[in-house]
Design a protein around this motif. Structure first.
Motif, PDB file in Angstrom:
ATOM      1  N   TYR A 245       0.818  -1.212   0.000  1.00 39.53           N
ATOM      2  CA  TYR A 245       0.000   0.000   0.000  1.00 39.53           C
ATOM      3  C   TYR A 245       0.854   1.266   0.000  1.00 39.53           C
ATOM      4  O   TYR A 245       2.009   1.262   0.455  1.00 39.53           O
ATOM      5  N   ARG A 246       0.246   2.339  -0.483  1.00 38.88           N
ATOM      6  CA  ARG A 246       0.854   3.669  -0.462  1.00 38.88           C
ATOM      7  C   ARG A 246      -0.154   4.647   0.133  1.00 38.88           C
ATOM      8  O   ARG A 246      -1.343   4.634  -0.199  1.00 38.88           O
ATOM      9  N   LEU A 247       0.311   5.486   1.018  1.00 39.31           N
ATOM     10  CA  LEU A 247      -0.546   6.488   1.665  1.00 39.31           C
ATOM     11  C   LEU A 247      -0.995   7.537   0.647  1.00 39.31           C
ATOM     12  O   LEU A 247      -0.202   8.003  -0.159  1.00 39.31           O
ATOM     13  N   PHE A 248      -2.302   7.900   0.694  1.00 42.04           N
ATOM     14  CA  PHE A 248      -2.761   8.984  -0.178  1.00 42.04           C
ATOM     15  C   PHE A 248      -3.584  10.028   0.566  1.00 42.04           C
ATOM     16  O   PHE A 248      -3.952  11.050  -0.014  1.00 42.04           O
ATOM     17  N   GLY A 249      -3.850   9.816   1.857  1.00 40.78           N
ATOM     18  CA  GLY A 249      -4.599  10.824   2.599  1.00 40.78           C
ATOM     19  C   GLY A 249      -4.494  10.625   4.094  1.00 40.78           C
ATOM     20  O   GLY A 249      -4.330   9.500   4.576  1.00 40.78           O
ATOM     21  N   VAL A 250      -4.567  11.735   4.833  1.00 38.70           N
ATOM     22  CA  VAL A 250      -4.533  11.711   6.297  1.00 38.70           C
ATOM     23  C   VAL A 250      -5.521  12.757   6.812  1.00 38.70           C
ATOM     24  O   VAL A 250      -5.595  13.866   6.275  1.00 38.70           O
TER      25      VAL A 250
END
Length: 316
Positions: A245-250
């Motif tokens: 997975y890759r982070l795209f939002g926080v």
């Protein structure tokens, strides 16, 4: 092992007659049209508020509750299975099935009533094993999930540890289905089916009697190369379901429960650039600046999300 599942049904709203889905579609199209320098999603917010009045005003609300309702509403509005077709699924004896066969059967049972692009992208599946310590009998169930809500401790930690704590073996009292004796048992929960989009909620709010406390522990989390692969983590149990997975939002929550504020961070999928969204103020930021002790909701996408999305069935 015996595998059983409850008949699939959504715990969300009965649908908004397409209003939430339509307003969301208008908003997304406008955002990517290059016609506007900025947009205020008032119509979409009003549509949400028509069905959840607590979101009508502008006071602080729980972003987790907002996200949960939005996903449920979109699922119900976009469910490919019409209400008249959502028949109760019969209980099936999976006692002679392997874990793989049982997981597939449980998933088919669920999607016979719940089949939408939200299910395609956001929903995964837990495998629960309850084991009698007296006779060794195992009872296995499979449950769907839309997001992971993981505990946060008092000392600095990382996301993998939070998920491991959520999935750690628990000792319980249980009446065994085989020996019919109430006694000691263990309960294990692991992820059997991983979603394309993984939403992780860091459980920062604790309850002590009538009081709510906020846990401000710093949780370190990966921005890229978040590996959910059997053999590398102990909370994924299906070797065919490994994902990176890759982070795209926080979503960050600052302040207190009484006077807090939400600030969003998101990655542009085309340029790869990160931006912070603080009400009407939007600024560029560096990816590593997303790691803050205020992090509350984390949004990850599979690095193969384009291939995953191409394979989805968007009928209806």
């Amino acid at each position: 092992a015996v595998v059983s599942t409850q008949s699939g049904h959504s715990a969300g709203p009965p649908g908004t007659k397409g209003l939430v889905a339509e307003e969301y579609a208008f908003l997304v199209k406008a955002m990517w049209s290059d016609r506007f320098r900025h947009l205020a999603p008032k119509d979409w917010k009003e549509a949400i508020g028509r069905f959840r009045p607590q979101f009508l005003d502008y006071s602080q609300k729980d972003s987790q509750e907002f996200t949960s309702f939005t996903l449920d509403a979109l699922h119900e509005d976009l469910n490919r299975v019409l209400p008249a077709e959502r028949k109760r699924q019969p209980e099936i004896d999976f006692s002679k099935m392997t874990y793989k066969e049982g997981g597939n059967a449980a998933w088919e049972c669920y999607t016979a009533r719940n089949n939408s692009v939200i299910v395609d992208l956001f929903q995964g599946q837990f495998r629960n094993i309850t084991r009698c310590l007296r006779c060794g009998y195992e009872s296995v169930t499979f449950d769907t999930f839309m997001y992971l809500t993981v505990p946060v401790g008092k000392s600095r930690t990382n996301l993998a540890s939070c998920i491991e704590n959520f999935c750690q073996t628990e000792k319980i009292e249980w009446r065994c289905d085989k020996c019919h004796v109430m006694g000691d048992a263990t309960k294990d929960i692991t992820i059997w089916r991983l979603p394309t989009i993984l939403v992780v909620i860091l459980k920062r709010f604790s309850y002590t009697g009538m009081w709510r406390d906020k846990i401000t522990t710093f949780v370190d989390f990966p921005i890229t190369n978040f590996r959910a692969v059997v053999g590398e983590v102990n909370w994924v149990s299906n070797k065919e379901e490994g994902r990176i997975y890759r982070l795209f939002g926080v979503t960050n929550h600052t302040g207190t429960l009484e006077g807090g504020h939400y600030i969003g961070c998101a990655r542009n999928p085309l340029s790869g650039d990160w931006f912070t969204y603080d009400d009407h103020v939007i600024r560029p930021m560096k990816a590593d600046q997303t790691r803050k002790k205020e992090a509350y909701l984390l949004f990850y996408t599979s690095v193969n999300e384009r291939d995953d999305i191409r394979q989805l069935n968007f009928k209806g």
